[in-house]
Enzyme design. Structure first.
Site, PDB file in Angstrom:
ATOM      1  N   SER A  50       2.292  -5.608  -2.506  1.00  0.00           N
ATOM      2  CA  SER A  50       2.499  -6.041  -3.891  1.00  0.00           C
ATOM      3  C   SER A  50       3.892  -6.672  -4.000  1.00  0.00           C
ATOM      4  O   SER A  50       4.704  -6.577  -3.070  1.00  0.00           O
ATOM      5  CB  SER A  50       2.414  -4.835  -4.823  1.00  0.00           C
ATOM      6  OG  SER A  50       3.506  -3.964  -4.575  1.00  0.00           O
ATOM      7  N   ASP A  83      -0.712  -8.994  -2.620  1.00  0.00           N
ATOM      8  CA  ASP A  83      -1.492  -8.366  -3.692  1.00  0.00           C
ATOM      9  C   ASP A  83      -0.904  -8.785  -5.049  1.00  0.00           C
ATOM     10  O   ASP A  83       0.325  -8.789  -5.218  1.00  0.00           O
ATOM     11  CB  ASP A  83      -1.401  -6.842  -3.508  1.00  0.00           C
ATOM     12  CG  ASP A  83      -2.373  -6.070  -4.376  1.00  0.00           C
ATOM     13  OD1 ASP A  83      -3.400  -6.641  -4.792  1.00  0.00           O
ATOM     14  OD2 ASP A  83      -2.108  -4.868  -4.635  1.00  0.00           O
ATOM     15  N   ASP A 105      -3.061 -13.814  -9.295  1.00  0.00           N
ATOM     16  CA  ASP A 105      -3.656 -13.088 -10.410  1.00  0.00           C
ATOM     17  C   ASP A 105      -3.325 -13.796 -11.715  1.00  0.00           C
ATOM     18  O   ASP A 105      -2.363 -13.460 -12.403  1.00  0.00           O
ATOM     19  CB  ASP A 105      -3.158 -11.634 -10.432  1.00  0.00           C
ATOM     20  CG  ASP A 105      -3.840 -10.829 -11.541  1.00  0.00           C
ATOM     21  OD1 ASP A 105      -4.614 -11.424 -12.322  1.00  0.00           O
ATOM     22  OD2 ASP A 105      -3.596  -9.612 -11.625  1.00  0.00           O
ATOM     23  N   HIS A 186      -5.687   0.608 -12.180  1.00  0.00           N
ATOM     24  CA  HIS A 186      -4.831   1.065 -11.077  1.00  0.00           C
ATOM     25  C   HIS A 186      -4.365   2.502 -11.339  1.00  0.00           C
ATOM     26  O   HIS A 186      -4.341   2.942 -12.492  1.00  0.00           O
ATOM     27  CB  HIS A 186      -3.603   0.162 -10.961  1.00  0.00           C
ATOM     28  CG  HIS A 186      -3.922  -1.220 -10.473  1.00  0.00           C
ATOM     29  ND1 HIS A 186      -3.494  -2.354 -11.109  1.00  0.00           N
ATOM     30  CD2 HIS A 186      -4.640  -1.645  -9.406  1.00  0.00           C
ATOM     31  CE1 HIS A 186      -3.917  -3.411 -10.455  1.00  0.00           C
ATOM     32  NE2 HIS A 186      -4.621  -3.020  -9.418  1.00  0.00           N
ATOM     33  N   GLY A 221      -8.478  -1.318  -8.019  1.00  0.00           N
ATOM     34  CA  GLY A 221      -8.472   0.022  -8.607  1.00  0.00           C
ATOM     35  C   GLY A 221      -9.557   0.901  -8.027  1.00  0.00           C
ATOM     36  O   GLY A 221     -10.214   1.648  -8.752  1.00  0.00           O
ATOM     37  N   SER A 223      -9.463   3.401  -5.729  1.00  0.00           N
ATOM     38  CA  SER A 223      -9.215   4.733  -5.183  1.00  0.00           C
ATOM     39  C   SER A 223     -10.207   5.715  -5.803  1.00  0.00           C
ATOM     40  O   SER A 223     -10.581   5.585  -6.972  1.00  0.00           O
ATOM     41  CB  SER A 223      -7.778   5.181  -5.480  1.00  0.00           C
ATOM     42  OG  SER A 223      -6.907   4.627  -4.511  1.00  0.00           O
ATOM     43  N   ASN A 263      -9.888  -2.549  -2.784  1.00  0.00           N
ATOM     44  CA  ASN A 263      -8.451  -2.239  -2.836  1.00  0.00           C
ATOM     45  C   ASN A 263      -8.181  -0.751  -3.041  1.00  0.00           C
ATOM     46  O   ASN A 263      -8.639  -0.161  -4.030  1.00  0.00           O
ATOM     47  CB  ASN A 263      -7.801  -2.995  -3.995  1.00  0.00           C
ATOM     48  CG  ASN A 263      -7.574  -4.453  -3.682  1.00  0.00           C
ATOM     49  OD1 ASN A 263      -8.178  -5.002  -2.758  1.00  0.00           O
ATOM     50  ND2 ASN A 263      -6.707  -5.090  -4.444  1.00  0.00           N
ATOM     51  N   ASP A 265      -4.934   2.029  -2.883  1.00  0.00           N
ATOM     52  CA  ASP A 265      -3.516   2.363  -2.748  1.00  0.00           C
ATOM     53  C   ASP A 265      -3.284   3.825  -3.142  1.00  0.00           C
ATOM     54  O   ASP A 265      -2.764   4.637  -2.368  1.00  0.00           O
ATOM     55  CB  ASP A 265      -2.694   1.416  -3.646  1.00  0.00           C
ATOM     56  CG  ASP A 265      -1.200   1.623  -3.503  1.00  0.00           C
ATOM     57  OD1 ASP A 265      -0.788   2.490  -2.717  1.00  0.00           O
ATOM     58  OD2 ASP A 265      -0.434   0.921  -4.189  1.00  0.00           O
ATOM     59  N   THR A 266      -3.728   4.174  -4.347  1.00  0.00           N
ATOM     60  CA  THR A 266      -3.447   5.500  -4.909  1.00  0.00           C
ATOM     61  C   THR A 266      -3.874   6.659  -3.999  1.00  0.00           C
ATOM     62  O   THR A 266      -3.142   7.645  -3.872  1.00  0.00           O
ATOM     63  CB  THR A 266      -4.136   5.622  -6.285  1.00  0.00           C
ATOM     64  OG1 THR A 266      -3.547   4.643  -7.145  1.00  0.00           O
ATOM     65  CG2 THR A 266      -3.971   6.992  -6.896  1.00  0.00           C
TER      66      THR A 266
HETATM   67  P1  13P Z   1      -5.815   2.028  -6.760  1.00  0.00           P
HETATM   68  O1  13P Z   1      -4.666   2.331  -7.669  1.00  0.00           O
HETATM   69  O2  13P Z   1      -7.112   2.531  -7.324  1.00  0.00           O
HETATM   70  O3  13P Z   1      -5.588   2.519  -5.388  1.00  0.00           O
HETATM   71  O4  13P Z   1      -5.969   0.427  -6.690  1.00  0.00           O
HETATM   72  C1  13P Z   1      -5.156  -0.343  -5.859  1.00  0.00           C
HETATM   73  C2  13P Z   1      -5.259  -1.817  -6.157  1.00  0.00           C
HETATM   74  O5  13P Z   1      -6.146  -2.300  -6.843  1.00  0.00           O
HETATM   75  C3  13P Z   1      -4.228  -2.678  -5.548  1.00  0.00           C
HETATM   76  O6  13P Z   1      -4.340  -4.010  -5.959  1.00  0.00           O
HETATM   77  O1  G3H Z   2      -1.573  -3.293  -7.824  1.00  0.00           O
HETATM   78  C1  G3H Z   2      -1.353  -2.100  -7.686  1.00  0.00           C
HETATM   79  C2  G3H Z   2      -1.030  -1.538  -6.371  1.00  0.00           C
HETATM   80  O2  G3H Z   2      -1.357  -0.185  -6.367  1.00  0.00           O
HETATM   81  C3  G3H Z   2       0.415  -1.790  -6.022  1.00  0.00           C
HETATM   82  O3  G3H Z   2       1.242  -1.029  -6.803  1.00  0.00           O
HETATM   83  O4  G3H Z   2       2.956  -2.564  -7.770  1.00  0.00           O
HETATM   84  O5  G3H Z   2       3.382  -0.084  -7.509  1.00  0.00           O
HETATM   85  O6  G3H Z   2       3.333  -1.590  -5.511  1.00  0.00           O
HETATM   86  P1  G3H Z   2       2.830  -1.334  -6.915  1.00  0.00           P
HETATM   87 ZN    ZN Z   3      -5.095  -4.357  -7.934  1.00  0.00          ZN
END
Ligand code: 13P
Ligand code: G3H
Ligand code: ZN
Length: 342
Positions: A50, A83, A105, A186, A221, A223, A263, A265-266
């Site tokens: 990101s 991202d 985006d 997210h 989003g 996760s 995607n 991340d969480t």
């Molecule tokens: P999560 O927060 O659900 O992991 O989504 C991550 C995401 O969409 C990063 O672009």
């Molecule tokens: O887009 C959301 C991802 O989880 C990245 O998060 O902007 O905190 O790095 P961040």
């Molecule tokens: Zn995202």
């Protein structure tokens, strides 16, 4: 060198009928966890950063961490992806840095908060497609906005993707992949109860897939916020409120209907923090960072492996040879944007 474009990776996923996890990275342990999971499951993978990650780690450090991944794991096809690019300038600098894929985006304005209108989104995304395809680089666009506000990404207003607009958007912009908004957000707090098909608006994915059968769809989003990870974190002093994420079985349904990039991340953040909290609690006398970062890395690897197996990418690392950026430039020039709507 196993650096590939995201376009090739997603085309291959479409051929094989599977999805590919796109995992966010900010530091060494995340890169190692994801790559080790890819090796152990034989998976192609997308590593994404990101704007926040680029700022946190510094562009050069982050790029070289990702580059190291392709050198240490040469058998794994890896796409390096920006991202949530908020502007053509962010995408341009990612391309200069060596990323093989960028997300423009344009569902939000440059502040990454204010919802943008359709005309702005088409204009700015098309501009990035022209710039990126001229260098063989893949472009992901987004139509509709996610719910929730997390870390400067997100408007707080939810606009689900309109399938009619999705067709027009893909035709007018020439994107390689389309992120759709189906009610996820997210972060850890996506749903206050287990989401069903309505809450998750899976029908939008199905309809877009029917109208655009060759389009690679992206679920942000995604996760799953597993209860066992939340419980572990809370057991060792964390304070995560009751919450639900996106069930893996719904992602698998999406994959049956054109979702190729997922995607996540969480879930890695939860896994790492839970493991660190546990390590701190178990031996308060320890102060070597490796004492708590090792279990954190292991916990992230476990989550990533499970997702790779569930999304179906496991076992596909050896299916193909990387197509060069030069060859992608030629293909875009001679065959157009390749994602046809007929
Ligand atoms: P999560 O927060 O659900 O992991 O989504 C991550 C995401 O969409 C990063 O672009
Ligand atoms: O887009 C959301 C991802 O989880 C990245 O998060 O902007 O905190 O790095 P961040
Ligand atoms: Zn995202």
């Amino acid at each position: 060198m196993a650096l590939v474009t995201m376009r090739q990776l997603l085309d291959e996923a479409a051929k094989g009928g599977y999805g590919v996890g796109a995992f966010n990275v900010n530091n060494l342990e995340q890169v190692q966890a994801i790559m080790e999971a890819a090796r152990e499951t034989g998976s192609p993978v997308i590593i994404q950063a990101s704007r926040g990650a680029r700022k946190y780690a510094n562009d050069r450090f982050l790029y070289h961490l990702m580059q190291a991944a392709t050198e240490v794991y040469p058998e794994i096809p890896v796409a390096l992806h920006q991202d949530h690019g908020n502007s053509p300038e962010t995408c341009r600098s990612a391309i200069e840095l060596g990323f093989t894929s960028v997300m423009m985006d344009g569902s939000l304005m440059e502040d990454a908060k204010t919802p943008a209108d359709f005309a702005y989104n088409v204009r700015v995304t098309h501009h990035v497609v022209e710039m990126a395809h001229g260098r063989g680089v893949t472009v992901e666009g987004e139509l509709g906005t996610l719910g929730g506000i997390e870390d400067d990404v997100g408007s707080g207003e939810v606009h689900l993707t309109d399938p009619d607009q999705a067709v027009e958007f893909v035709e007018r912009t020439g994107v390689d992949a389309l992120a759709v908004a189906i009610g996820t957000s997210h972060g850890a707090y996506k749903f206050t109860k287990e989401p069903d098909r309505e809450l998750l608006a899976m029908s939008i994915i199905e309809e877009i897939n029917q109208r655009l059968p060759t389009a690679h769809l992206v679920m942000h989003g995604s996760s799953s916020v597993p209860k066992e990870l939340v419980d572990l974190l809370n057991r060792y002093g964390g304070e995560i409120r009751p919450t639900w994420g996106v069930p893996v079985r719904e992602i698998q349904e999406g994959i049956k209907h054109g979702v190729r990039k997922v995607n996540v991340d969480t879930d890695l953040r939860l896994a790492a923090t839970g493991a660190i909290r546990k390590a701190f609690a178990e031996d308060p006398g320890e102060f070597d960072p490796r004492y708590y970062l090792k279990p954190a890395r292991e916990a992230m690897k476990k989550v990533v492996k499970a997702r790779m197996e569930a999304f179906g990418q496991a076992g596909h690392a050896g299916d193909y040879e990387p197509i060069s950026l030069e060859e992608m430039v030629r293909r875009y020039k001679e065959e157009g944007h390749l994602l046809t709507t007929d």
